[in-house]
Scaffold this motif. Structure first.
Motif, PDB file in Angstrom:
ATOM      1  N   ARG A 198      -4.455   4.570   5.384  1.00 18.45           N
ATOM      2  CA  ARG A 198      -5.413   3.579   5.880  1.00 18.45           C
ATOM      3  C   ARG A 198      -5.641   3.741   7.381  1.00 18.45           C
ATOM      4  O   ARG A 198      -6.709   3.403   7.900  1.00 18.45           O
TER       5      ARG A 198
ATOM      6  N   MET B 105       0.846  -1.189   0.000  1.00 17.40           N
ATOM      7  CA  MET B 105       0.000   0.000   0.000  1.00 17.40           C
ATOM      8  C   MET B 105       0.877   1.232   0.000  1.00 17.40           C
ATOM      9  O   MET B 105       1.830   1.324   0.779  1.00 17.40           O
TER      10      MET B 105
ATOM     11  N   ALA C 294      -4.009   6.137  -3.527  1.00 21.82           N
ATOM     12  CA  ALA C 294      -3.696   5.470  -2.255  1.00 21.82           C
ATOM     13  C   ALA C 294      -4.599   5.952  -1.129  1.00 21.82           C
ATOM     14  O   ALA C 294      -4.926   5.191  -0.215  1.00 21.82           O
TER      15      ALA C 294
ATOM     16  N   ASP D   7       0.460   6.563   6.644  1.00 23.16           N
ATOM     17  CA  ASP D   7      -0.311   5.526   5.964  1.00 23.16           C
ATOM     18  C   ASP D   7      -1.772   5.946   6.013  1.00 23.16           C
ATOM     19  O   ASP D   7      -2.379   5.968   7.087  1.00 23.16           O
TER      20      ASP D   7
ATOM     21  N   GLN E 286      -7.587  -3.314   8.861  1.00 23.56           N
ATOM     22  CA  GLN E 286      -6.890  -3.957   7.748  1.00 23.56           C
ATOM     23  C   GLN E 286      -5.391  -4.025   8.003  1.00 23.56           C
ATOM     24  O   GLN E 286      -4.742  -5.062   7.782  1.00 23.56           O
TER      25      GLN E 286
ATOM     26  N   LEU F 248     -14.581   1.314   3.870  1.00 25.20           N
ATOM     27  CA  LEU F 248     -13.515   1.250   2.880  1.00 25.20           C
ATOM     28  C   LEU F 248     -14.096   1.330   1.473  1.00 25.20           C
ATOM     29  O   LEU F 248     -15.193   0.843   1.217  1.00 25.20           O
TER      30      LEU F 248
ATOM     31  N   SER G 222      -7.496   3.801  -1.326  1.00 24.44           N
ATOM     32  CA  SER G 222      -7.171   2.372  -1.481  1.00 24.44           C
ATOM     33  C   SER G 222      -7.593   1.842  -2.850  1.00 24.44           C
ATOM     34  O   SER G 222      -7.991   0.680  -2.993  1.00 24.44           O
TER      35      SER G 222
ATOM     36  N   GLY H 232      -9.760   0.926   7.996  1.00 27.12           N
ATOM     37  CA  GLY H 232      -8.402   0.823   7.452  1.00 27.12           C
ATOM     38  C   GLY H 232      -7.414   0.332   8.489  1.00 27.12           C
ATOM     39  O   GLY H 232      -6.520  -0.467   8.184  1.00 27.12           O
TER      40      GLY H 232
END
Length: 614
Positions: A357, A1, A579, A355, A366, A417, A582, A363
C-alpha cells in the motif's frame, strides 16, 4: 493487510563475507543452538509444554548471561535480538504443533473407543442391526439436505446425542465410510483391519509427540561421522537405537547458519556507489557494504527504499520512518555448490518485507489514517490513567511527534486504489487433477457470470502443469525405491511447481480485476485433506461400484498417478498477489460433492450470504 517479501542477492568482498560468516556461523547459530538446548532443559519446560505457550521474556532472560559467555561474545546487539526472536518463534511453532498432535491423538483415541463391531453396537443399543441400518439411512437423508461436510455433521450429532441408539447409529455410519453398506452382514476381517489401522495411527502420533526437541543447526558433519563410526563398530542394543542411527545417517545436515533478522527498517542504510549501483549497510556491521543484485521486477522496491531514506535525511526528520515502504529485513545464506570456503560457496540473500500500500499516495494515506487512529487510541488510554511518571510522559511526547509527522506523508506516485464491487466475488475451488477452478458470481442474484478452468487460467502455460505432474510422479517413484533400499529419500523439488503456482495466482487475481470483484473466496486449508479424500473415494465408487477392496486399490493407485499439489503454497501465492491490489481474501467451506465449477460457485455464494448476515 498482507505484506509481501522481496529478495535480492548481496555481493561483497571476500573479507566482508568471511566476517559475516564468522559472526553468523561461528557465534550466532551456536548461540541459538545453546538457547534451544537450555529451553528444553528448563525445569518449567513441561509446564510450558502443557500450556502450549512460553512465558513472556523467558528467552531474553536466558540469553542475558550468555552475552558474556566467551563462546558467544562480540556480536552486534541486533544479532542477540535476532537469536532471541528465532528461538521464541521456533518454540512457539513447536508448541503449536504439539497441541495439534495432542488434539489429533485425543480424536483418534475417541474414534478407537467408538469403533465397535455390529454385534457390540447391537448389544450396547439393545436393538438389532436392521434397526440401526434403518436409522442410519434416515440420518443420512436428513444431513444430506444441509450444507457442510457430512463427516463433521455426524460428529456433531454424536456429541449432541443423549440416547445410546443415536450414538450407535453414528458409529455405524462412520465405521462404514458415511454410508449404509449394501450387505447387512459385517465382514469381521475388514473390521479387524480398520481397528488395527486406528491403533497404528495412535502409536505413530504418540511417537511424534515423544519425538526429538528442536536442536538447532549443526553446521559441521561431526555428529554424522560419529554415528557412522559407532554403527560400523557397534551392534545396536534394540530396534529403537538402530532406527535412531539410521535417522541420523539419512538426515541431511543443515550447512548454512540461521538468518539474522532486522526488525527495524532504520537498521538498514541505503546508498549508491560510484557506478550508481544500490548498496546497503547494516547496523552493527560497521562499514561493511553490500551491493544489491536483483532482477528488474524487484529493483523498483530497492530503489524506493533508497529514495525514502534520502527524503527523510534531507528533510531533517519531517517524515516518519513508520511510512517507509520497507518494514523489516533479514540476511540469510543460500546453499551453493562447489569446493572451497563456505563463505565463497554459499550466497548471501537479503529478504525484505514491504507493505504494497505504501507504494502509492492513496495507499500511503490509508496507512496514515490507520496509524493515526491507533496512536490516538493509545494516547487517550494513557491520559486516562491520571498521574504519569517521566517515562510515560516521554512516551506520550514521542507518540505525539509521530502523529505530527504522519500528517506529512512521503511523496508517492498517484494511483487510484482498486475499487471492487462488493457483490462480485471470485470463488476458487481446489482439487486433485483440477488444481484450481474459478467462478465469478454476482452475490445479489446468486448467478455465475463466468467460469474459468485451470486450463483457461494458465492458457499457453498449461503444458507446464503436465510437466510438473510428470516430475512429481518420477520423484515419487524414486523416493519409493530409496525407502525400500534404506537410502536417503530427501530429493530436492524443482522450482517449476512454485512458478506454476505464481502463474495461477496471477491469473486468478487478474480475473477478479477484470470483473471488478471485491474479494476472492478460498477454501480453508484444514479442509483440504477431507476434500481430496472425498474426491478420490467418489471417483473410486464410480469406477468400481460395490467392490470395496477394488475401490481401495483404485484409490491408492489414483493418489500416486494424480498431480500432487501444494495447496498451502498456492493459497499463499493468491493471498500475496491479491494483497498487491488490496483485494480482500475470504475463507469459505468448499462443498464435497459437485463439479469443480459448482463447488467454486457455491463457496462464493455461501461467503456472500455469511457476509450479508454479519
Amino acid at each position: 493487510m498482507s505484506q509481501i517479501t522481496v529478495q535480492c542477492r548481496l555481493v561483497a568482498s571476500e573479507s566482508t563475507r568471511h566476517h559475516l560468516w564468522k559472526l553468523m556461523a561461528g557465534l550466532n547459530t551456536p548461540l541459538i543452538n545453546e538457547l534451544l538446548a537450555q529451553m528444553a532443559q528448563h525445569p518449567e519446560f513441561e509446564t510450558w509444554r502443557k500450556k502450549g505457550r512460553l512465558p513472556a521474556g523467558i528467552v531474553k532472560q536466558l540469553c542475558q548471561p550468555l552475552k558474556s559467555d566467551p563462546r558467544f561474545t562480540n556480536q552486534p546487539a541486533r544479532f542477540y535480538t535476532s537469536a532471541i526472536t528465532v528461538v521464541d518463534y521456533i518454540y512457539k511453532s513447536w508448541f503449536k504443533l504439539q497441541q495439534r498432535l495432542a488434539r489429533k491423538l485425543n480424536g483418534q483415541i475417541s474414534w478407537l473407543g467408538m469403533l465397535k463391531s455390529d454385534e457390540e453396537l447391537t448389544a450396547e443399543s439393545n436393538t438389532s442391526v436392521e434397526v440401526i441400518r434403518t436409522n442410519a439411512a434416515q440420518l443420512l437423508n436428513s444431513l444430506s439436505s444441509e450444507e457442510g461436510s457430512i463427516y463433521s455433521k455426524l460428529w456433531k450429532v454424536y456429541d449432541d446425542a443423549d440416547d445410546i441408539l443415536t450414538r450407535c447409529v453414528v458409529c455405524y455410519l462412520l465405521k462404514n465410510r458415511k454410508k449404509v453398506p449394501e450387505e447387512s452382514e459385517e465382514n469381521l476381517e475388514e473390521f479387524a483391519k480398520i481397528r488395527r489401522k486406528a491403533e497404528i495411527k495412535i502409536e505413530r502420533i504418540k511417537e511424534q509427540l515423544e519425538g526429538r526437541l528442536p536442536k538447532g543447526r549443526g553446521l559441521t558433519r561431526e555428529n554424522w561421522l560419529e554415528t557412522l563410526e559407532i554403527t560400523s563398530t557397534t551392534a545396536p542394543t534394540d530396534e529403537a537405537e538402530a532406527k535412531s542411527w539410521q535417522d541420523t545417517l539419512l538426515t541431511k545436515s543443515k550447512l548454512i547458519p540461521f538468518p539474522v533478522a532486522y526488525e527495524t527498517n532504520t537498521d538498514l542504510t541505503w546508498s549508491k556507489n560510484a557506478k550508481g549501483r544500490l548498496c546497503v549497510q547494516f547496523n552493527g556491521l560497521g562499514k561493511h557494504t553490500f551491493q544489491i543484485y536483483c532482477d528488474q521486477r524487484q529493483l523498483k522496491w530497492f530503489q524506493r527504499f533508497y529514495e525514502d531514506q534520502e527524503i527523510k535525511k534531507t528533510s531533517k526528520d519531517e517524515y516518519s520512518s513508520g511510512l517507509f515502504t520497507l518494514r523489516s529485513g533479514r540476511i540469510g545464506w543460500q546453499k551453493g555448490t562447489g569446493k572451497g570456503e563456505p563463505w565463497n560457496i554459499h550466497h548471501l540473500i537479503l529478504y525484505c518485507t514491504v507493505d504494497p500500500r505504501l507504494w502509492t499516495a492513496e495507499g500511503t494515506q490509508q496507512v496514515c489514517q490507520e496509524k493515526a487512529e491507533e496512536i490516538a487510541k493509545t494516547l487517550t488510554n494513557m491520559k486516562g490513567k491520571g498521574d504519569l511518571n517521566d517515562n510515560q510522559q516521554g512516551f506520550i511526547h514521542r507518540k505525539q511527534s509521530t502523529l505530527a509527522r504522519l500528517n506529512n506523508p512521503f511523496p508517492r506516485p498517484s494511483q487510484p486504489l482498486y475499487q471492487g464491487q462488493p457483490h462480485i466475488l471470485v470463488g476458487v475451488a481446489l482439487g486433485l487433477d483440477k488444481a484450481a477452478t474459478a467462478a465469478v458470481i454476482d452475490g445479489t442474484t446468486g448467478k455465475a457470470i463466468t467460469y474459468h478452468s485451470v486450463k483457461q487460467l494458465l492458457g499457453d502455460n498449461y503444458e507446464l502443469l503436465n510437466k510438473q505432474r510428470n516430475r512429481k510422479q518420477q520423484q515419487s517413484h524414486q523416493r519409493h525405491k530409496a525407502q525400500r533400499a534404506g537410502r536417503s529419500n530427501q530429493f530436492g523439488d524443482s522450482k517449476l511447481g512454485e512458478y506454476v503456482d505464481r502463474l495461477l495466482a496471477k491469473a486468478i487475481v487478474n480475473l477478479a480485476q477484470t470483473y471488478h470483484a471485491a474479494s476472492i473466496v478460498l477454501p480453508k486449508l484444514g479442509d483440504m485433506r477431507e476434500l481430496v479424500q472425498s474426491e478420490i473415494q467418489s471417483r473410486a465408487e464410480q469406477k468400481i461400484p460395490g467392490y470395496i477392496k477394488g475401490q481401495e486399490d483404485y484409490a491408492k493407485d489414483y493418489r500416486v498417478s494424480v498431480h500432487q499439489w501444494s495447496y498451502g503454497r498456492l493459497i499463499d501465492n493468491i493471498r500475496v498477489s491479491a494483497a498487491k491490489l488490496s483485494i480482500v481474501v475470504e475463507e469459505g467451506q468448499q462443498p464435497i460433492r459437485g463439479s469443480p465449477q459448482q463447488k467454486a460457485k457455491e463457496m462464493a455464494i455461501s461467503a456472500y450470504s455469511e457476509r450479508s448476515k454479519s
